[in-house]
Design a protein around this motif. Structure first.
Motif, short mmCIF file in Angstrom:
data_model
loop_
_atom_site.label_atom_id
_atom_site.label_comp_id
_atom_site.label_asym_id
_atom_site.label_seq_id
_atom_site.Cartn_x
_atom_site.Cartn_y
_atom_site.Cartn_z
N LEU A 4 0.78 -1.24 0.00
CA LEU A 4 0.00 0.00 0.00
C LEU A 4 0.81 1.29 0.00
O LEU A 4 0.24 2.37 -0.17
CB LEU A 4 -0.96 0.01 1.20
N PHE A 5 2.13 1.21 0.20
CA PHE A 5 2.93 2.44 0.31
C PHE A 5 2.81 3.31 -0.94
O PHE A 5 2.72 4.54 -0.85
CB PHE A 5 4.40 2.10 0.57
N ASP A 6 2.78 2.68 -2.11
CA ASP A 6 2.71 3.45 -3.36
C ASP A 6 1.38 4.17 -3.54
O ASP A 6 1.26 5.07 -4.37
CB ASP A 6 2.96 2.53 -4.57
N TYR A 7 0.37 3.77 -2.76
CA TYR A 7 -0.94 4.42 -2.87
C TYR A 7 -1.04 5.67 -1.98
O TYR A 7 -2.05 6.37 -2.01
CB TYR A 7 -2.05 3.45 -2.49
N GLY A 8 -0.01 5.90 -1.20
CA GLY A 8 0.01 7.10 -0.38
C GLY A 8 0.29 6.80 1.09
O GLY A 8 -0.28 5.87 1.65
#
Length: 399
Positions: free
Chosen positions: A160-164
């Motif tokens: 999920l890091f790339d989603y914010g």
């Protein structure tokens, strides 16, 4: 009236709820620390030195929090202290959803670090009050659950890091809210001192001391914890850039922690069963030597598969040592100072994490990577040797 009072005294914390609370806490925590450096350097455009300084100050604040946690458990109300502490962590993490720029990010991380230092001490002290299992079994179970939480938290971060960053903080906030609810409904229990002696240190007196006595053995254990976590934090600070210089992608670094957590989940029970059949110092000293040797072999690695083997060696040493130390300290100190004793344990851990980035930064700035690994190996072997001689002499006296 007398019967009701007796029932209240007998009502102690169920180990199941301690483990559930620890799981939630470590999922939430593991969604913050792995991305702190990455977020500060990548999104906030801060230098690695600045990021390291933020982590170092956070560890120093955790040391202070550990001390406060020990005092709160022994001299105030552990239940209320834990509720307030988790509320502080929740507010800090929830605030990061909205205020995650610079320098507010660092300030809120420090607030969370303060709460986490208190919380870890309080949880460890609660663990010493559980009478359904031996103390070392409780700490072994805590250690397994801690790593399950780390794996789950790291998985969430990876996906999920790339989603914010804000999305991670939303999920982490929700987890800490669940933790608060678990504590609110299940942790309001008796932490009264048992009427029978619980430690070697107070077996000759009926008076329960209110202040922790720093015996030479306790100081030696603290020194071992300090150097262990000074060394351990190298994997959190130095290894990512070191692996990059060896031509490995960042993904490999995340894979290492995943492998570490899975190894602990699969094999900790087997290792714990062996450790529980021996004196505390046996598993701790063997684990420390294995842990230390991983840094010696780290001098020679060049490929990812070699780093995996070395990290597995470190993990085996960690499994033998880490869960046994707080149990050993609990066994050798009176229950009346359980909070201060576990506070000392977490303070030594946090102190190692404070000095580690400073020491590694000093060595790395001079290009002394191999000397860094060799030095922590030598220091840990020397401290382990001193602890061995101390316990050997003590055991010889009692035979």
């Amino acid at each position: 009236m007398h019967i009701e009072q007796k029932q209240m005294v007998d009502h102690t914390l169920d180990e199941k709820w301690l483990l559930i609370g620890t799981l939630l806490s470590n999922i939430g925590n593991s969604m913050i620390w792995p991305v702190s450096t990455l977020y500060m350097t990548g999104q906030l455009h801060q230098s690695f030195m600045t990021a390291g300084l933020v982590l170092m100050i956070g560890s120093m604040i955790s040391v202070f929090g550990s001390f406060i946690g020990g005092q709160l458990f022994d001299h105030w109300q552990p239940y209320k202290a834990l509720l307030v502490t988790i509320a502080i962590i929740f507010l800090a993490v929830a605030s990061l959803i909205f205020w995650n720029g610079w320098p507010m990010f660092a300030i809120l991380i420090w607030v969370a670090n303060f709460g986490m230092g208190i919380e870890l001490t309080l949880v460890n002290a609660y663990a010493t009050t559980i009478r359904s299992e031996k103390t070392r079994v409780v700490f072994n179970n805590l250690y397994i659950v801690l790593n399950v939480g780390m794996v789950l938290g790291t998985l969430v971060v990876g996906y999920l890091f790339d989603y914010g960053f804000y999305l991670l903080m939303i999920i982490s906030s929700f987890i800490y809210l669940l933790l608060w609810l678990v504590v609110f409904f299940k942790f309001n229990v008796s932490v009264d001192i048992p009427t029978v002696p619980v430690a070697r240190t107070d077996r000759h007196t009926n008076l329960a001391p209110k202040k922790l006595q720093f015996t030479p053995l306790l100081i030696a254990i603290g020194a071992l914890l300090f150097i262990t976590y000074l060394s351990y934090i190298l994997w959190e600070t130095v290894m990512a850039p070191h692996m990059k210089t060896l031509g490995m992608p960042t993904r490999n670094y995340a894979d290492l922690w995943m492998i570490n957590g899975i190894t602990i989940i699969l094999f900790q029970r087997v290792i714990s069963n062996w450790a529980n059949k021996h004196r505390y110092e046996v598993s701790i000293l063997i684990g420390s030597v294995i842990f230390a040797s991983s840094f010696f072999f780290l001098i020679f690695v060049q490929d990812f598969w070699q780093i995996v083997i070395v990290f597995e060696l470190l993990t085996v040493g960690e499994m033998l040592q880490s869960p046994q130390v707080p149990a050993w300290v609990a066994q050798m100190t009176p229950q009346s100072v359980a909070g201060q004793a576990q506070g000392f344990v977490t303070m030594m851990i946090s102190s190692g994490r404070v000095v580690g980035p400073l020491y590694s930064g000093f060595m790395m700035d001079r290009g002394w990577m191999r000397a860094l690994f060799l030095s922590v190996f030598i220091m840990m072997i020397l401290i382990s040797g001193g602890l061995f001689m101390m316990t050997f002499k003590q055991n010889k006296k009692h035979t």
